[in-house]
Design an enzyme around this catalytic site. Structure first.
Site, PDB file in Angstrom:
ATOM      1  N   ASP A   1       0.823  -1.211   0.000  1.00 43.45           N
ATOM      2  CA  ASP A   1       0.000   0.000   0.000  1.00 43.45           C
ATOM      3  C   ASP A   1       0.854   1.258   0.000  1.00 43.45           C
ATOM      4  OD1 ASP A   1      -2.382   1.346  -0.054  1.00 43.45           O
ATOM      5  OD2 ASP A   1      -2.750   1.239   2.094  1.00 43.45           O
TER       6      ASP A   1
ATOM      7  N   HIS B   1      -7.807   0.307   9.461  1.00 45.08           N
ATOM      8  CA  HIS B   1      -6.830   0.759   8.456  1.00 45.08           C
ATOM      9  C   HIS B   1      -7.004   2.271   8.326  1.00 45.08           C
ATOM     10  CE1 HIS B   1      -4.488   0.115   4.606  1.00 45.08           C
ATOM     11  NE2 HIS B   1      -4.973   1.343   4.419  1.00 45.08           N
TER      12      HIS B   1
ATOM     13  N   CYS C   1      -1.876   9.778   0.100  1.00 45.15           N
ATOM     14  CA  CYS C   1      -3.240   9.593  -0.397  1.00 45.15           C
ATOM     15  C   CYS C   1      -3.401  10.156  -1.811  1.00 45.15           C
ATOM     16  CB  CYS C   1      -4.224  10.278   0.546  1.00 45.15           C
ATOM     17  SG  CYS C   1      -5.933  10.104   0.021  1.00 45.15           S
TER      18      CYS C   1
ATOM     19  N   HIS D   1      -5.608   6.318   7.742  1.00 44.62           N
ATOM     20  CA  HIS D   1      -4.660   7.212   7.088  1.00 44.62           C
ATOM     21  C   HIS D   1      -4.536   8.476   7.928  1.00 44.62           C
ATOM     22  CE1 HIS D   1      -4.212   5.459   2.830  1.00 44.62           C
ATOM     23  NE2 HIS D   1      -4.770   4.534   3.597  1.00 44.62           N
TER      24      HIS D   1
END
Length: 298
Positions: free
Chosen positions: A12, A203, A236, A205
């Site tokens: 990721d 999860h 992102c 950010h």
């Protein structure tokens, strides 16, 4: 009190890098992460290389790492073909993914949510038949870049569908980093009513600086598994220039200070963060890594 960390940096994190990262560097990074005590590492992706060219060397990376018997290596897959490539590479676990918002799912997978379920169901069935474990990701649980707020029932339904397919764990994602602790508690509490907390993961950010606060909120609800990325890799794509995944170093530091047992050696973890930062030639978002490197230079 134990918390599991799923390291997603090699997949990721690196998939968002514009500059090419060598196969050798990816191999070294994964080996360093394992040496730091991480027992769950998402090593790459078997999505079509045309979509994610940065991870086109998935087979070579998995061939080159030093496999550890007490570590679960996994990869993201979109379909049966990807699952077969993952199995041929020696993996025993794969991850499926879809969004809780219709527009994001269409743009990310090129399918509606209803069209996605049968595809994932087929992949899960084939993987389970081969003795593989299957993990699930639900994106945009806390907000969508196109639709804004996402109904909680969307996330509950996707989570339920994934668990029905035989997925052992569902990771609930704040894809664009808009969640706040209050929202995390509200959403997680409702989803926890449908399933056991040990089958859920968070999860988060750090796009807006609330990533670790959201982990603390999820801990309050009973979540004990969290995804994170070494150095905070993974900016992102919907918020250019913003920080992406929460940093593994920052997460471990916080959990250590809260008396949670992660099994991770922070010093060895910082070595891994410093290594990939050097390879990329730019400063990474991890605050603990920055403080460590500043102290070393002083």
């Amino acid at each position: 009190m134990k918390v599991q960390i799923v390291e997603v940096g090699p997949r990721d994190g690196l998939q968002n890098e514009k500059e090419h990262v060598s196969t050798a560097a990816k191999i070294q990074l994964i080996d360093k992460l394992v040496a730091a005590g991480l027992h769950r590492v998402e090593a790459s992706s078997f999505v079509n290389p045309k979509w994610i060219p940065q991870l086109a060397d998935a087979e070579e990376v998995l061939k080159g790492i030093t496999w550890s018997s007490d570590v679960t290596y996994s990869a993201l897959v979109p379909n049966v073909r990807g699952m077969e490539r993952a199995k041929a590479s020696g993996l025993t676990e794969i991850a499926l993914f879809m969004s809780a918002s219709e527009t994001h799912n269409k743009k990310n997978i090129n399918k509606t949510m209803e069209e996605t379920f049968p595809v994932l169901r087929e992949v899960a069935r084939e993987a389970l038949a081969l003795g593989m474990r299957v993990r699930g990701y639900v994106s945009t649980v806390f907000g969508c870049p196109y639709e804004g707020a996402v109904p909680i029932d969307n996330s509950r339904r996707v989570t339920h569908e994934l668990l029905e397919m035989g997925v052992f764990e569902v990771s609930l994602g704040d894809t664009i980093g808009v969640a706040t602790p209050k929202q995390v508690r509200e959403v997680m509490e409702k989803i926890v009513k449908d399933t056991a907390t040990e089958r859920l993961a968070g999860h988060f950010h750090d796009t807006r600086g609330t990533g670790l606060a959201n982990v603390a909120a999820a801990l309050d609800v009973g979540i004990r598994t969290f995804d994170s990325s070494i150095g905070g890799l993974g900016g992102c794509p919907y918020a250019p220039g913003a920080a992406g995944n929460i940093s593994t170093e920052d997460l471990v530091y916080m959990l250590n200070g809260m008396d949670w047992d992660t099994g991770v050696n922070l010093e060895r973890l910082l070595e891994a963060g410093a290594f990939i930062q050097e390879e990329l030639g730019r400063e990474l978002p991890s605050k603990v890594l920055k403080a460590h490197l500043a102290a070393v230079k002083a």
